[in-house]
Scaffold this motif. Structure first.
Motif, PDB file in Angstrom:
ATOM      1  N   LEU A  17       0.812  -1.221   0.000  1.00  6.27           N
ATOM      2  CA  LEU A  17       0.000   0.000   0.000  1.00  6.27           C
ATOM      3  C   LEU A  17       0.844   1.268   0.000  1.00  6.27           C
ATOM      4  CD1 LEU A  17      -2.666  -1.093   2.621  1.00  6.27           C
ATOM      5  CD2 LEU A  17      -3.172  -0.401   0.267  1.00  6.27           C
ATOM      6  N   ASP A  18       1.973   1.219   0.628  1.00  3.50           N
ATOM      7  CA  ASP A  18       2.748   2.428   0.853  1.00  3.50           C
ATOM      8  C   ASP A  18       3.135   3.099  -0.471  1.00  3.50           C
ATOM      9  OD1 ASP A  18       4.072   3.970   3.060  1.00  3.50           O
ATOM     10  OD2 ASP A  18       5.797   3.642   1.727  1.00  3.50           O
ATOM     11  N   GLY A  19       2.851   4.390  -0.544  1.00  3.03           N
ATOM     12  CA  GLY A  19       3.220   5.153  -1.742  1.00  3.03           C
ATOM     13  C   GLY A  19       2.220   5.032  -2.878  1.00  3.03           C
ATOM     14  N   LYS A  20       1.190   4.205  -2.679  1.00  2.83           N
ATOM     15  CA  LYS A  20       0.191   4.064  -3.742  1.00  2.83           C
ATOM     16  C   LYS A  20      -0.790   5.229  -3.713  1.00  2.83           C
ATOM     17  CE  LYS A  20       0.987  -0.039  -5.686  1.00  2.83           C
ATOM     18  NZ  LYS A  20       2.160  -0.418  -4.903  1.00  2.83           N
ATOM     19  N   ASP A  21      -1.211   5.595  -4.890  1.00  2.47           N
ATOM     20  CA  ASP A  21      -2.261   6.595  -5.011  1.00  2.47           C
ATOM     21  C   ASP A  21      -3.526   6.100  -4.297  1.00  2.47           C
ATOM     22  OD1 ASP A  21      -3.446   8.991  -6.575  1.00  2.47           O
ATOM     23  OD2 ASP A  21      -4.831   7.320  -6.896  1.00  2.47           O
ATOM     24  N   ARG A  22      -4.313   7.043  -3.791  1.00  8.28           N
ATOM     25  CA  ARG A  22      -5.486   6.649  -2.988  1.00  8.28           C
ATOM     26  C   ARG A  22      -6.436   5.696  -3.718  1.00  8.28           C
ATOM     27  NH1 ARG A  22      -8.566  12.579  -3.424  1.00  8.28           N
ATOM     28  NH2 ARG A  22      -7.607  13.028  -5.435  1.00  8.28           N
ATOM     29  N   PHE A  23      -6.559   5.861  -5.038  1.00  4.80           N
ATOM     30  CA  PHE A  23      -7.521   5.018  -5.745  1.00  4.80           C
ATOM     31  C   PHE A  23      -6.941   3.629  -6.003  1.00  4.80           C
ATOM     32  CE2 PHE A  23      -8.703   9.412  -6.941  1.00  4.80           C
ATOM     33  CZ  PHE A  23      -9.887   9.458  -6.224  1.00  4.80           C
ATOM     34  N   GLU A  24      -5.622   3.593  -6.197  1.00  2.00           N
ATOM     35  CA  GLU A  24      -4.929   2.310  -6.264  1.00  2.00           C
ATOM     36  C   GLU A  24      -5.082   1.575  -4.935  1.00  2.00           C
ATOM     37  OE1 GLU A  24      -2.665   0.615  -8.479  1.00  2.00           O
ATOM     38  OE2 GLU A  24      -4.037   1.766  -9.763  1.00  2.00           O
ATOM     39  N   ALA A  25      -4.803   2.314  -3.884  1.00  2.00           N
ATOM     40  CA  ALA A  25      -4.855   1.739  -2.545  1.00  2.00           C
ATOM     41  C   ALA A  25      -6.243   1.194  -2.244  1.00  2.00           C
ATOM     42  CB  ALA A  25      -4.456   2.801  -1.513  1.00  2.00           C
ATOM     43  N   ARG A  26      -7.233   1.914  -2.747  1.00  2.00           N
ATOM     44  CA  ARG A  26      -8.611   1.468  -2.520  1.00  2.00           C
ATOM     45  C   ARG A  26      -8.802   0.043  -3.045  1.00  2.00           C
ATOM     46  NH1 ARG A  26     -13.188   5.582  -4.257  1.00  2.00           N
ATOM     47  NH2 ARG A  26     -12.121   6.603  -2.536  1.00  2.00           N
ATOM     48  N   LYS A  27      -8.290  -0.195  -4.249  1.00  2.00           N
ATOM     49  CA  LYS A  27      -8.442  -1.524  -4.863  1.00  2.00           C
ATOM     50  C   LYS A  27      -7.739  -2.585  -4.023  1.00  2.00           C
ATOM     51  CE  LYS A  27      -8.605   0.256  -9.561  1.00  2.00           C
ATOM     52  NZ  LYS A  27      -7.684   0.581 -10.653  1.00  2.00           N
ATOM     53  N   ILE A  28      -6.554  -2.217  -3.553  1.00  2.00           N
ATOM     54  CA  ILE A  28      -5.784  -3.180  -2.762  1.00  2.00           C
ATOM     55  C   ILE A  28      -6.516  -3.514  -1.468  1.00  2.00           C
ATOM     56  CG2 ILE A  28      -3.620  -3.528  -1.499  1.00  2.00           C
ATOM     57  CD1 ILE A  28      -2.289  -1.682  -3.648  1.00  2.00           C
ATOM     58  N   VAL A  29      -7.054  -2.492  -0.827  1.00  2.00           N
ATOM     59  CA  VAL A  29      -7.763  -2.709   0.437  1.00  2.00           C
ATOM     60  C   VAL A  29      -8.986  -3.592   0.209  1.00  2.00           C
ATOM     61  CG1 VAL A  29      -9.157  -1.581   2.227  1.00  2.00           C
ATOM     62  CG2 VAL A  29      -6.935  -0.605   1.557  1.00  2.00           C
ATOM     63  N   VAL A  30      -9.760  -3.262  -0.819  1.00  2.00           N
ATOM     64  CA  VAL A  30     -10.973  -4.031  -1.084  1.00  2.00           C
ATOM     65  C   VAL A  30     -10.600  -5.491  -1.377  1.00  2.00           C
ATOM     66  CG1 VAL A  30     -12.898  -4.352  -2.689  1.00  2.00           C
ATOM     67  CG2 VAL A  30     -12.334  -2.061  -1.848  1.00  2.00           C
ATOM     68  N   ALA A  31      -9.553  -5.665  -2.197  1.00  2.00           N
ATOM     69  CA  ALA A  31      -9.136  -7.022  -2.540  1.00  2.00           C
ATOM     70  C   ALA A  31      -8.713  -7.787  -1.285  1.00  2.00           C
ATOM     71  CB  ALA A  31      -7.982  -6.969  -3.547  1.00  2.00           C
ATOM     72  N   TRP A  32      -8.024  -7.098  -0.410  1.00  2.00           N
ATOM     73  CA  TRP A  32      -7.582  -7.752   0.818  1.00  2.00           C
ATOM     74  C   TRP A  32      -8.772  -8.241   1.633  1.00  2.00           C
ATOM     75  CZ3 TRP A  32      -8.176  -7.649   6.026  1.00  2.00           C
ATOM     76  CH2 TRP A  32      -7.214  -8.327   6.788  1.00  2.00           C
ATOM     77  N   PHE A  33      -9.785  -7.386   1.791  1.00  2.00           N
ATOM     78  CA  PHE A  33     -10.967  -7.766   2.569  1.00  2.00           C
ATOM     79  C   PHE A  33     -11.665  -8.955   1.925  1.00  2.00           C
ATOM     80  CE2 PHE A  33     -10.429  -3.876   4.910  1.00  2.00           C
ATOM     81  CZ  PHE A  33     -11.078  -4.115   6.117  1.00  2.00           C
ATOM     82  N   GLU A  34     -11.738  -8.909   0.599  1.00  2.00           N
ATOM     83  CA  GLU A  34     -12.398 -10.000  -0.105  1.00  2.00           C
ATOM     84  C   GLU A  34     -11.647 -11.313   0.133  1.00  2.00           C
ATOM     85  OE1 GLU A  34     -13.156  -9.157  -4.189  1.00  2.00           O
ATOM     86  OE2 GLU A  34     -14.819 -10.594  -4.222  1.00  2.00           O
ATOM     87  N   GLU A  35     -10.322 -11.251  -0.064  1.00  2.00           N
ATOM     88  CA  GLU A  35      -9.512 -12.452   0.085  1.00  2.00           C
ATOM     89  C   GLU A  35      -9.588 -13.011   1.501  1.00  2.00           C
ATOM     90  OE1 GLU A  35      -5.661 -11.160  -1.104  1.00  2.00           O
ATOM     91  OE2 GLU A  35      -6.370 -10.822  -3.150  1.00  2.00           O
ATOM     92  N   ASN A  36      -9.742 -12.143   2.445  1.00  2.00           N
ATOM     93  CA  ASN A  36      -9.754 -12.586   3.834  1.00  2.00           C
ATOM     94  C   ASN A  36     -11.158 -12.820   4.370  1.00  2.00           C
ATOM     95  OD1 ASN A  36      -6.795 -12.457   5.028  1.00  2.00           O
ATOM     96  ND2 ASN A  36      -7.034 -10.846   3.491  1.00  2.00           N
ATOM     97  N   GLY A  37     -12.118 -12.827   3.469  1.00  2.00           N
ATOM     98  CA  GLY A  37     -13.488 -13.158   3.882  1.00  2.00           C
ATOM     99  C   GLY A  37     -14.122 -12.105   4.760  1.00  2.00           C
ATOM    100  N   LEU A  38     -13.630 -10.917   4.684  1.00  2.00           N
ATOM    101  CA  LEU A  38     -14.175  -9.859   5.535  1.00  2.00           C
ATOM    102  C   LEU A  38     -15.002  -8.845   4.743  1.00  2.00           C
ATOM    103  CD1 LEU A  38     -11.129  -9.244   7.914  1.00  2.00           C
ATOM    104  CD2 LEU A  38     -13.247 -10.498   8.400  1.00  2.00           C
ATOM    105  N   LEU A  39     -15.201  -9.134   3.449  1.00  2.00           N
ATOM    106  CA  LEU A  39     -16.035  -8.232   2.649  1.00  2.00           C
ATOM    107  C   LEU A  39     -17.460  -8.775   2.641  1.00  2.00           C
ATOM    108  CD1 LEU A  39     -16.253  -5.808   0.689  1.00  2.00           C
ATOM    109  CD2 LEU A  39     -15.714  -7.397  -1.171  1.00  2.00           C
ATOM    110  N   ASP A  40     -18.352  -8.091   3.340  1.00  2.00           N
ATOM    111  CA  ASP A  40     -19.750  -8.522   3.423  1.00  2.00           C
ATOM    112  C   ASP A  40     -20.416  -8.458   2.065  1.00  2.00           C
ATOM    113  OD1 ASP A  40     -20.808  -9.588   5.626  1.00  2.00           O
ATOM    114  OD2 ASP A  40     -21.407  -7.711   6.572  1.00  2.00           O
TER     115      ASP A  40
END
Length: 954
Positions: A359-382
């Motif tokens: 995440l570090d140094g990523k543009d906010r919209f890039e980071a958004r994708k990474i965060v969402v993907a992380w939640f999905e992968e970890n079963g935390l995206l409702d």
RNA sequence: GGGCGCAUAGCUCAGUGGAAGAGCGCCACCUUGACACGGUGGAGGCCGAUAGUUCGAUCCUAUCUGCGCCCA
């Protein structure tokens, strides 16, 4: 343009059309040479002052400017002609962001060193160079519009004098506690990397998403969450949960979450308040707090709290004592690895570190994708919801604005607003149309602290210096700040040598470091109504502008569009009242927006922009100005259609040709001519009508009813003067009666002169051209006297007589057309049952009636001949004896239709008169009027019926 | 959610408590010595809907419908 004419011709120097392109520049130069734009110094002349809403120095003229400046110019020219000492104060503002952007782009295009590479001083010098070269575009364009600004007084918000005023104001407000430095969330523009004010943010609804994340409860806690309800809304089924679901439209901000809030009355979460969740990705233990900001209806009812990145959350954080952790850089990239505030108290497990590194140094919209993907992968995206979200955009940069925690300077607008509200309540400043006062109050009552610092280089640098200990010295000059610093640090026990070393930049560092930021452009614009008049220096007696400042503040009127009531009007009110102890202007005339034909805002992206200069090139400035003024009805936007501009160009041509006719017929009013001396009915009539028009136009200008003024002069010029007076005057002008000819020439010339004067504020170029072309005159029309309305020029009897004649001619023409009588055919007219007055009128005007109605003879008869086409005019019967030519059946039908129409009217009036309530309760005059209408219609009906009988007797 | 505004001729818009207006467009006729960027004549409107106030409403009031804009 010109019609080729062979051989010498008396009209050869008076072309058939006005050539705006060829004449406008020359006329404008003549005005300027004559000093006509400078205020008159005539003794006793009342001052009339307008400060221009300063256009952006990078700007070029768009339709809004064209309207705004046309209206100001109309007022300026009107008041100038009325004898006031008019100052229309021009200038530009320095447009901090926009200008910096333009120059930076230029540097890039030319592959020159960037702003940061060349450094601040060199860059600012570069901006000044740019300004000298290209900054005057809009003022040149205003000249093309005909604007009569006093260019000798042109000002720029970055001028030395105005800059000095800005410093003075800043320092005084600071000392009064009305300017302060504060750390809070601002609207941060990541593209320009500066704070901007609330007003520079455009909230736009866009398609977005609502991501529902699960935040696991810390310490293995669980709770029962209701999932089914009965009809009364009572939960009937629960499930055991070990997480809280929160929803967000900006997932990347979760990295800075420091709490989760639930509504204090939300039973579902009652037991969770005071417990903790473990923030995914980050691993921070953050508390669940109760706060009314959480909306039980929205999403799950629990809301993540990111105090450093959301305005609402910032407030929640303050109430709940949550820390604000900034997880972004100035250019909206994620900052974790070197971010002490973020890392504080965290356990950087290898798994976590891996995500942080991603995440570090990523543009906010890039980071958004990474965060969402992380939640999905970890079963935390409702789940993910499609949702309309309102996103804030920078009005200049067009990028999404980020709420950002920084130190900025603020003006205590709420305090300053008090006087500004009171001034309008007390009527010291008046909005026209009046309903804008509501908008003004609405804004003023809800006003927020005004963030005035900008992280730019182009602008007024904030007059604040910081000492080695961070102490802030606010002063009008560096010397003054240094003196204050020396005094302070001496008192604190530093030796003079130590201080001296600091001043030289040795030891701990320079004594004082200036605040690098500049002020919001609108800060200096807010001072415009008095700084342009010379404040503060001109307060001193003996200063060249001392009298100007004293007599011209408050200014007379501010003309502007509603979209900057908040930006500018409100702020000028605040600053003016605070520093000048009086309002900046008496009236605020708020005009419309100019839209395209379909009523849409003009914008480059829509491609529906109409360029005023293109219209000026094509139709002339006069036509554009008249179009805008004629449509400037109060409280309504203007939809601009090119056909309308063309129509008013045609109007200018019509006037041009009327004047040409006058010249050809030597129609000039002599210097001593008195219009009251006119003897001919026709002449008395046009004097009467012109006089009434003078009154109408003047009254309309005085009340800012530009469209009424335009309508009045348009109708008088075209539909009265051209359509009737000139036509009716031709027999006299081309006849043998020398006295009648002389008088008519004088009156026609006099009337044309009225028209030129009344029209001048709208159409300055063509009228000025004609002023010079239609008579030997000294001086410019622009500086001529505005006409006055005189009671002794009224001539209602003459008006009635001419209107009778016009009615007669119109009736004959109408009947001719209906009878399909060839236009060229001259036919006889019979008049029957005329009373003495009508007979006299007919006798007096027989010549012109014959001419304009194309008649051969006019005869008085006892009764119309057999088979004539008949009509009734003002109670008298007239006939066109066309036996054998007319279609008897069609003529019968026509008369029957006319009779039916009259009877319909009679029936309507009768119904009214039969109503006892009406007769008893309506004003007597109204009842009388109805009775007289009935009598007129009845007489007409009878006459028409008789005419029909005669036809039937055939 | 709060505020402001708009709805009148085919189009763009004025307007008024007591007889519906303009510009453009449309139709017909006209090159008449100021003007064809012109002239003459004409067609075209239950003045958004409903209720109320009033002797009388296109106009005032309320509600509704549709459409804008501003602010949160």
């Amino acid at each position: 343009m010109t019609n080729a004419k062979s051989g010498p011709d008396a009209r050869s120097d008076f072309e058939k059309t006005f050539d705006p392109a060829g004449a406008e520049q020359e006329i404008y130069d003549a005005w300027e040479r004559a000093g006509a734009f400078r205020p008159s110094d005539a003794p006793g002349a009342e001052p009339f002052t307008i400060v221009i809403p300063p256009p952006n120095v990078t700007g070029s003229l768009h339709m809004g400017h064209a309207l705004n400046n046309t209206l100001q110019d109309i007022l300026a020219r009107f008041e100038r002609m009325r004898g006031k000492s008019v100052l229309w104060q021009p200038g530009c503002d320095h447009a901090g962001i926009a200008t910096q952007m333009v120059v930076e782009r230029q540097l890039m295009e030319r592959q020159e060193p960037s702003r940061r590479e060349m450094g601040r001083e060199a860059f600012v010098r570069r901006v000044w160079e740019w300004k000298e070269e290209s900054g005057g575009t809009i003022t040149r364009q205003l000249r093309r519009l005909g604007a009569s600004c006093d260019w000798s007084r042109e000002r720029f918000t970055m001028d030395e004098g105005l800059s000095k005023a800005v410093a003075r104001v800043f320092v005084q407000l600071y000392r009064e506690g009305l300017i302060y430095r504060d750390k809070r969330l601002v609207n941060w523009d990541p593209k320009f990397q500066t704070a901007i004010s609330d007003l520079e943010v455009e909230n736009i609804e866009t398609d977005g998403h609502f991501w529902h994340f699960r935040y696991p409860l810390a310490d293995g806690a669980t709770y029962e969450f209701p999932v089914e309800y009965d009809e009364d809304g009572k939960p009937t089924k629960w499930e055991t949960r070990d997480y809280v679901s929160v929803a967000t439209t900006r997932p990347e901000t979760m990295l800075g979450d420091t709490g989760v809030a639930v509504h204090p009355d939300d039973d579902r979460y009652k037991d969770l308040v005071g417990r903790f969740v473990e923030l995914p990705i980050v691993g921070r233990r953050i508390p669940i707090v109760a706060d009314e900001h959480a909306d039980p209806e929205q999403g799950s009812g629990a809301v993540k709290i990111t105090p450093a990145h959301d305005f609402n959350d910032f407030e929640v954080g303050k109430r709940a004592g949550l820390p604000a952790i900034n997880v972004m850089t100035d250019d909206a990239r994620i900052a974790l690895l070197d971010n002490g505030a973020f890392l504080d108290g965290l356990d950087p497990t290898p798994a976590r570190r891996k995500v942080w590194e991603a995440l570090d140094g990523k543009d906010r919209f890039e980071a958004r994708k990474i965060v969402v993907a992380w939640f999905e992968e970890n079963g935390l995206l409702d789940r993910v919801e499609e949702k309309k979200v309102v996103q804030p955009f920078g009005d200049r940069s067009g990028v999404v604005i980020e709420p950002y925690l920084t130190d900025q300077w603020y003006v205590d607008a709420k305090k300053l607003a008090e006087a500004a509200i009171a001034a309008v309540e007390q009527g010291k400043t008046r909005f026209v149309p009046e309903n804008w006062t509501k908008t003004y109050y609405q804004w003023m009552h809800n006003i927020q602290p005004w963030c005035v610092s900008r992280q730019l280089w182009w602008g007024h640098q904030i007059p604040a210096w910081y000492g080695p200990d961070g102490h802030c010295f606010v002063a009008e000059s560096e010397e003054e700040a240094r003196r204050a610093a020396i005094a302070r640090y001496t008192a604190e026990g530093y030796t003079l040598e130590e201080i001296d070393r600091m001043v030289r930049g040795e030891g701990e560092g320079p004594l004082l470091a200036r605040d690098p930021d500049v002020l919001d452009t609108w800060f200096s614009s807010a001072l415009w109504p008095f700084t342009t008049l010379g404040w503060p220096d001109a307060e001193r007696e003996g200063h060249a502008d001392h009298a100007v400042l004293k007599t011209r503040y408050p200014t007379s009127v501010l003309v502007t569009a509603f979209d900057i009531i908040f930006f500018w009007v409100a702020r000028m009110m605040m600053m003016g009242l605070h520093f000048m102890k009086d309002v900046p202007f008496r009236d605020v005339y708020i005009h419309a927006l100019v839209l395209d034909e379909q009523g849409r805002k003009m914008s480059k992206s829509k491609g529906n922009v109409i360029d005023p200069l293109a219209l000026i090139d094509k139709y002339g400035a006069d036509a554009l100005r008249f179009t805008l003024a004629a449509q400037a009805a109060q409280g309504r936007n203007i939809r601009l259609a090119e056909a309308r501009v063309e129509g008013y160009r045609n109007f200018a041509t019509k006037l041009w040709n009327a004047a040409r006719f006058c010249v050809m017929n030597e129609c000039v009013a002599g210097p001593g001519f008195d219009p009251a001396s006119a003897t001919a009915t026709l002449n008395k009539w046009i004097v009467h009508e012109a006089n009434a028009c003078v009154g109408e136009v003047s009254a309309a200008f005085e009340t800012y009813r530009f469209n009424d003024a335009a309508g009045a002069i348009y109708r008088f010029t075209w539909n009265v003067f051209c359509d009737w007076y000139l036509e009716l005057a031709k027999p006299a002008l081309q006849g043998d009666d020398a006295a009648a000819k002389a008088e008519t020439r004088q009156v026609a010339g006099w009337t044309l002169e009225r028209i030129l004067k009344l029209l001048h504020p709208f159409m300055p170029f063509v009228t000025e051209a004609l002023w010079g072309k239609t008579a030997r005159r000294e001086g410019l029309l622009m500086l001529a006297d505005w006409p006055l309305e005189f009671a002794e020029l009224r001539a209602p009897e003459a008006a009635a007589e001419i209107n009778w004649m016009i009615g007669l001619i119109t009736a004959i023409r109408s009947l001719r057309a209906e009878m399909n009588i060839p236009a060229a055919a001259r036919i006889p007219l019979e008049a029957a049952s005329l009373d003495d007055a009508a007979r006299a009128r007919l006798a007096a005007h027989e010549g012109v009636v014959r001419r304009l109605a194309r008649l051969s003879v006019v005869s008085l008869v006892d009764a119309p001949g057999q088979g004539a086409a008949q009509f009734v005019h003002d109670g008298a019967v007239f006939a066109l004896p066309l036996a054998g030519v007319i279609d008897v059946a069609a003529e019968k039908a026509r008369l029957e239709k006319e009779i039916a129409k009259a009877e319909e009217e009679i029936a309507r009036v009768d119904k009214k008169l039969a109503n006892r309530n009406f007769v008893e309760r309506a004003p007597a005059a109204v009842v009388e009027e109805q009775k007289s209408r009935r009598a007129d219609y009845a007489a007409q009906r009878d006459k028409l019926a008789a005419a029909l009988d005669r036809l039937k007797a055939l």
